[in-house]
Scaffold this motif. Structure first.
Motif, PDB file in Angstrom:
ATOM      1  N   ALA A 144       0.827  -1.210   0.000  1.00  0.00           N
ATOM      2  CA  ALA A 144       0.000   0.000   0.000  1.00  0.00           C
ATOM      3  C   ALA A 144       0.859   1.256   0.000  1.00  0.00           C
ATOM      4  CB  ALA A 144      -0.930  -0.012   1.216  1.00  0.00           C
ATOM      5  N   ALA A 145       2.049   1.162   0.597  1.00  0.00           N
ATOM      6  CA  ALA A 145       2.975   2.308   0.633  1.00  0.00           C
ATOM      7  C   ALA A 145       3.702   2.504  -0.685  1.00  0.00           C
ATOM      8  CB  ALA A 145       3.983   2.118   1.762  1.00  0.00           C
ATOM      9  N   GLY A 146       3.471   1.609  -1.664  1.00  0.00           N
ATOM     10  CA  GLY A 146       4.051   1.794  -2.986  1.00  0.00           C
ATOM     11  C   GLY A 146       5.280   0.958  -3.274  1.00  0.00           C
ATOM     12  N   TYR A 147       5.607   0.021  -2.405  1.00  0.00           N
ATOM     13  CA  TYR A 147       6.789  -0.820  -2.594  1.00  0.00           C
ATOM     14  C   TYR A 147       6.390  -2.290  -2.695  1.00  0.00           C
ATOM     15  CZ  TYR A 147       9.509   3.297  -1.254  1.00  0.00           C
ATOM     16  OH  TYR A 147      10.059   4.550  -1.209  1.00  0.00           O
ATOM     17  N   ALA A 148       7.280  -3.062  -3.273  1.00  0.00           N
ATOM     18  CA  ALA A 148       7.089  -4.508  -3.372  1.00  0.00           C
ATOM     19  C   ALA A 148       8.135  -5.210  -2.505  1.00  0.00           C
ATOM     20  CB  ALA A 148       7.231  -4.968  -4.823  1.00  0.00           C
ATOM     21  N   PRO A 149       7.785  -6.356  -1.923  1.00  0.00           N
ATOM     22  CA  PRO A 149       8.776  -7.088  -1.110  1.00  0.00           C
ATOM     23  C   PRO A 149      10.050  -7.410  -1.881  1.00  0.00           C
ATOM     24  CG  PRO A 149       6.577  -7.992  -0.777  1.00  0.00           C
ATOM     25  CD  PRO A 149       6.465  -7.010  -1.897  1.00  0.00           C
ATOM     26  N   GLU A 150       9.927  -7.602  -3.204  1.00  0.00           N
ATOM     27  CA  GLU A 150      11.104  -7.923  -4.019  1.00  0.00           C
ATOM     28  C   GLU A 150      12.100  -6.771  -4.070  1.00  0.00           C
ATOM     29  OE1 GLU A 150       7.706 -10.421  -5.042  1.00  0.00           O
ATOM     30  OE2 GLU A 150       7.954  -8.229  -4.983  1.00  0.00           O
ATOM     31  N   GLN A 151      11.663  -5.562  -3.765  1.00  0.00           N
ATOM     32  CA  GLN A 151      12.551  -4.396  -3.818  1.00  0.00           C
ATOM     33  C   GLN A 151      13.386  -4.230  -2.556  1.00  0.00           C
ATOM     34  OE1 GLN A 151       9.168  -1.723  -4.738  1.00  0.00           O
ATOM     35  NE2 GLN A 151      10.389  -1.011  -6.481  1.00  0.00           N
ATOM     36  N   VAL A 152      13.010  -4.893  -1.484  1.00  0.00           N
ATOM     37  CA  VAL A 152      13.749  -4.781  -0.221  1.00  0.00           C
ATOM     38  C   VAL A 152      15.062  -5.540  -0.353  1.00  0.00           C
ATOM     39  CG1 VAL A 152      13.732  -5.341   2.237  1.00  0.00           C
ATOM     40  CG2 VAL A 152      11.638  -4.528   1.115  1.00  0.00           C
ATOM     41  N   ASP A 153      16.185  -4.855  -0.104  1.00  0.00           N
ATOM     42  CA  ASP A 153      17.483  -5.524  -0.233  1.00  0.00           C
ATOM     43  C   ASP A 153      18.080  -5.956   1.102  1.00  0.00           C
ATOM     44  OD1 ASP A 153      19.233  -3.207   0.762  1.00  0.00           O
ATOM     45  OD2 ASP A 153      18.311  -2.281  -0.992  1.00  0.00           O
ATOM     46  N   THR A 154      17.557  -5.404   2.228  1.00  0.00           N
ATOM     47  CA  THR A 154      18.101  -5.740   3.546  1.00  0.00           C
ATOM     48  C   THR A 154      16.979  -5.764   4.573  1.00  0.00           C
ATOM     49  OG1 THR A 154      20.091  -4.484   2.948  1.00  0.00           O
ATOM     50  CG2 THR A 154      19.901  -5.205   5.235  1.00  0.00           C
ATOM     51  N   VAL A 155      16.994  -6.785   5.417  1.00  0.00           N
ATOM     52  CA  VAL A 155      16.107  -6.834   6.575  1.00  0.00           C
ATOM     53  C   VAL A 155      16.977  -6.863   7.821  1.00  0.00           C
ATOM     54  CG1 VAL A 155      14.316  -8.090   7.830  1.00  0.00           C
ATOM     55  CG2 VAL A 155      14.288  -8.057   5.318  1.00  0.00           C
ATOM     56  N   LEU A 156      16.856  -5.835   8.653  1.00  0.00           N
ATOM     57  CA  LEU A 156      17.586  -5.772   9.911  1.00  0.00           C
ATOM     58  C   LEU A 156      16.664  -6.256  11.023  1.00  0.00           C
ATOM     59  CD1 LEU A 156      19.196  -2.197   9.598  1.00  0.00           C
ATOM     60  CD2 LEU A 156      20.159  -4.387   8.864  1.00  0.00           C
ATOM     61  N   LEU A 157      17.095  -7.243  11.794  1.00  0.00           N
ATOM     62  CA  LEU A 157      16.294  -7.775  12.890  1.00  0.00           C
ATOM     63  C   LEU A 157      16.824  -7.259  14.220  1.00  0.00           C
ATOM     64  CD1 LEU A 157      15.811 -11.519  11.827  1.00  0.00           C
ATOM     65  CD2 LEU A 157      14.201  -9.614  11.549  1.00  0.00           C
ATOM     66  N   THR A 158      15.936  -6.669  15.015  1.00  0.00           N
ATOM     67  CA  THR A 158      16.333  -6.287  16.367  1.00  0.00           C
ATOM     68  C   THR A 158      16.558  -7.530  17.225  1.00  0.00           C
ATOM     69  OG1 THR A 158      14.020  -6.129  17.114  1.00  0.00           O
ATOM     70  CG2 THR A 158      15.034  -4.127  16.224  1.00  0.00           C
ATOM     71  N   HIS A 159      15.811  -8.589  16.940  1.00  0.00           N
ATOM     72  CA  HIS A 159      15.972  -9.900  17.562  1.00  0.00           C
ATOM     73  C   HIS A 159      14.999 -10.853  16.863  1.00  0.00           C
ATOM     74  CE1 HIS A 159      12.605  -8.072  19.635  1.00  0.00           C
ATOM     75  NE2 HIS A 159      12.320  -9.164  20.323  1.00  0.00           N
ATOM     76  N   ILE A 160      15.138 -12.153  17.135  1.00  0.00           N
ATOM     77  CA  ILE A 160      14.369 -13.142  16.376  1.00  0.00           C
ATOM     78  C   ILE A 160      13.159 -13.619  17.180  1.00  0.00           C
ATOM     79  CG2 ILE A 160      14.547 -15.224  14.944  1.00  0.00           C
ATOM     80  CD1 ILE A 160      17.535 -14.883  14.860  1.00  0.00           C
ATOM     81  N   HIS A 161      12.307 -12.672  17.564  1.00  0.00           N
ATOM     82  CA  HIS A 161      11.015 -13.028  18.148  1.00  0.00           C
ATOM     83  C   HIS A 161       9.980 -13.086  17.025  1.00  0.00           C
ATOM     84  CE1 HIS A 161      11.358 -12.160  22.779  1.00  0.00           C
ATOM     85  NE2 HIS A 161      11.930 -13.280  22.400  1.00  0.00           N
ATOM     86  N   PRO A 162       8.983 -13.964  17.132  1.00  0.00           N
ATOM     87  CA  PRO A 162       8.061 -14.181  16.012  1.00  0.00           C
ATOM     88  C   PRO A 162       7.358 -12.939  15.497  1.00  0.00           C
ATOM     89  CG  PRO A 162       7.843 -15.953  17.604  1.00  0.00           C
ATOM     90  CD  PRO A 162       8.764 -14.941  18.215  1.00  0.00           C
ATOM     91  N   GLU A 163       6.910 -12.020  16.388  1.00  0.00           N
ATOM     92  CA  GLU A 163       6.194 -10.846  15.880  1.00  0.00           C
ATOM     93  C   GLU A 163       7.140  -9.812  15.280  1.00  0.00           C
ATOM     94  OE1 GLU A 163       6.920  -9.348  20.138  1.00  0.00           O
ATOM     95  OE2 GLU A 163       6.872 -11.231  19.018  1.00  0.00           O
ATOM     96  N   HIS A 164       8.427 -10.079  15.342  1.00  0.00           N
ATOM     97  CA  HIS A 164       9.427  -9.218  14.711  1.00  0.00           C
ATOM     98  C   HIS A 164      10.007  -9.861  13.444  1.00  0.00           C
ATOM     99  CE1 HIS A 164       9.982  -6.488  18.298  1.00  0.00           C
ATOM    100  NE2 HIS A 164       9.420  -7.543  18.862  1.00  0.00           N
ATOM    101  N   ALA A 165       9.943 -11.192  13.349  1.00  0.00           N
ATOM    102  CA  ALA A 165      10.684 -11.889  12.299  1.00  0.00           C
ATOM    103  C   ALA A 165       9.839 -12.765  11.392  1.00  0.00           C
ATOM    104  CB  ALA A 165      11.781 -12.748  12.943  1.00  0.00           C
ATOM    105  N   LEU A 166       8.630 -13.173  11.804  1.00  0.00           N
ATOM    106  CA  LEU A 166       7.873 -14.119  10.982  1.00  0.00           C
ATOM    107  C   LEU A 166       7.464 -13.541   9.639  1.00  0.00           C
ATOM    108  CD1 LEU A 166       5.475 -16.303  13.172  1.00  0.00           C
ATOM    109  CD2 LEU A 166       7.091 -17.062  11.433  1.00  0.00           C
ATOM    110  N   GLY A 167       7.517 -12.227   9.493  1.00  0.00           N
ATOM    111  CA  GLY A 167       7.272 -11.647   8.184  1.00  0.00           C
ATOM    112  C   GLY A 167       8.284 -12.091   7.139  1.00  0.00           C
ATOM    113  N   LEU A 168       9.424 -12.591   7.584  1.00  0.00           N
ATOM    114  CA  LEU A 168      10.429 -13.116   6.650  1.00  0.00           C
ATOM    115  C   LEU A 168       9.896 -14.314   5.883  1.00  0.00           C
ATOM    116  CD1 LEU A 168      13.655 -13.020   8.870  1.00  0.00           C
ATOM    117  CD2 LEU A 168      13.256 -11.664   6.802  1.00  0.00           C
ATOM    118  N   SER A 169       9.256 -15.229   6.622  1.00  0.00           N
ATOM    119  CA  SER A 169       8.711 -16.449   6.018  1.00  0.00           C
ATOM    120  C   SER A 169       7.626 -16.992   6.922  1.00  0.00           C
ATOM    121  CB  SER A 169       9.812 -17.508   5.837  1.00  0.00           C
ATOM    122  OG  SER A 169       9.260 -18.708   5.331  1.00  0.00           O
ATOM    123  N   TYR A 170       6.447 -17.206   6.358  1.00  0.00           N
ATOM    124  CA  TYR A 170       5.349 -17.725   7.157  1.00  0.00           C
ATOM    125  C   TYR A 170       5.399 -19.246   7.297  1.00  0.00           C
ATOM    126  CZ  TYR A 170       3.375 -13.130   6.000  1.00  0.00           C
ATOM    127  OH  TYR A 170       3.170 -11.779   5.834  1.00  0.00           O
TER     128      TYR A 170
END
Length: 339
Positions: A144-170
């Motif tokens: 909705a913000a005008g971007y596609a997931p394919e355009q993201v080149d880096t994902v920085l994780l503050t930590h690997i908790h599910p509500e922070h990281a599961l967007g990587l892969s369901y």
């Protein structure tokens, strides 16, 4: 004119207005025309979900967009476990101060998209309804913000908790950000992937399995980094260690044109309560005492500098500042700017 004359004159005017309103309504009715002030039936309530939500601001040369993933809800019974140092008579006035209307502890879940001019970076990426039913909106908000997931080149994780990281892969096999490198501290990656660490996770096996599912498809695309103050993980984005919640939990500082903004992960889940009582331990922290130290250091820095900040569980739309308030702190939302 005295008060009696004023009241008489006022009544004459009101009677005149009522008489002409009635005559006008009668005339419109005779012509078959509805009076514009006639009562109309209310439209039916709108049903369905809200549209994906995002808010974009400028930060120096950077564009920072907050994406609303969803929310988390707890029960009253869980408050004492979440805040083991608290007492009900202390929690109640803090909740009242925030005009809390829900039972239990509720908090939003968000993520941040940073366009640096060179990189398109996600800071955390939300959860999924398979783990928390009321999360999983980050990818829709991103589109909705005008971007596609394919355009993201880096994902920085503050930590690997599910509500922070599961967007990587369901599902543990599909990469939702197929072209992205995932960056996480070495100590946090080891904590979530080493079987010897499992007994130290307060939330138990379900949390562990969800965290591992999130990062599994990325394999060689994961870059682990040292948890070191001011480490530049992407040009213009620096690491700020904040251990305690997890051993490798961090915040990220965005710097552009001599302006800085801090994005934290879980320095605070319950903004009103934890800023007012920053020394209370949190029951879901791996090391509660260290979590308190990281929270105090972060809040003190923000209050001292006036730095703009955001956080995954900060009230929507997710940008504000921290100021001192007695022995604690207050969160001041950033006013929305439309120009």
């Amino acid at each position: 004119m005295d008060d009696v004359e004023f009241q008489v004159g006022r009544e004459i005017i009101m009677q005149f207005n009522r008489r002409h309103a009635l005559l006008g309504a009668a005339a419109l009715g005779a012509l078959g025309i509805a009076h514009p002030l006639a009562a109309q039936p209310a439209p039916p309530p709108q049903r369905g979900t809200n549209p994906p939500r995002f808010l974009r601001i400028r930060h120096g040369d950077m564009e920072v967009t907050t994406l609303l993933d969803g929310a988390m809800a707890g029960t009253n019974a869980g408050i004492q476990n979440f805040f083991p140092d608290s007492r009900p008579e202390e929690i109640a006035p803090l909740r009242a101060r925030a005009f809390a209307i829900e039972t239990g502890l509720h908090q939003p879940v968000g993520a941040y998209l940073v366009h640096t001019g060179r990189n398109l970076v996600m800071i955390d990426c939300g959860g999924h309804s398979s783990f928390i039913p009321t999360t999983g909106g980050t990818l829709d908000a991103l589109r909705a913000a005008g971007y596609a997931p394919e355009q993201v080149d880096t994902v920085l994780l503050t930590h690997i908790h599910p509500e922070h990281a599961l967007g990587l892969s369901y599902d543990g096999s599909t990469r939702n950000f197929p072209n992205a490198e995932v960056v996480v501290t070495r100590i946090d990656h080891q904590f979530w992937t080493d079987p010897a660490m499992e007994s130290r996770v307060p939330q138990g096996q379900r949390f562990i399995e969800a965290g591992r599912r999130a990062i599994r498809p990325y394999g060689g695309r994961i870059r682990t980094v040292e948890m070191r103050q001011d480490l530049e993980v992407v040009p213009g984005i620096f690491l700020d260690p904040a251990p305690g919640h997890t051993p490798g939990h961090v915040s990220f500082r965005l710097t552009s044109q001599n302006q800085s903004m801090l994005i934290w992960g879980d320095i605070a889940h319950q903004i009103v309560i934890q800023l007012a009582r920053p020394r209370w331990r949190v029951g879901v922290d791996v090391d509660g005492a260290m979590g308190v130290e990281s929270r105090l250091r972060t809040l003190d820095m923000l209050a001292s500098t006036g730095m703009l900040m955001g956080g995954v569980h900060v009230p929507w739309p997710g940008f504000g500042r921290v100021i001192r308030d007695g022995e604690g702190f207050l969160y001041v939302p950033r006013p929305q700017q439309f120009a």
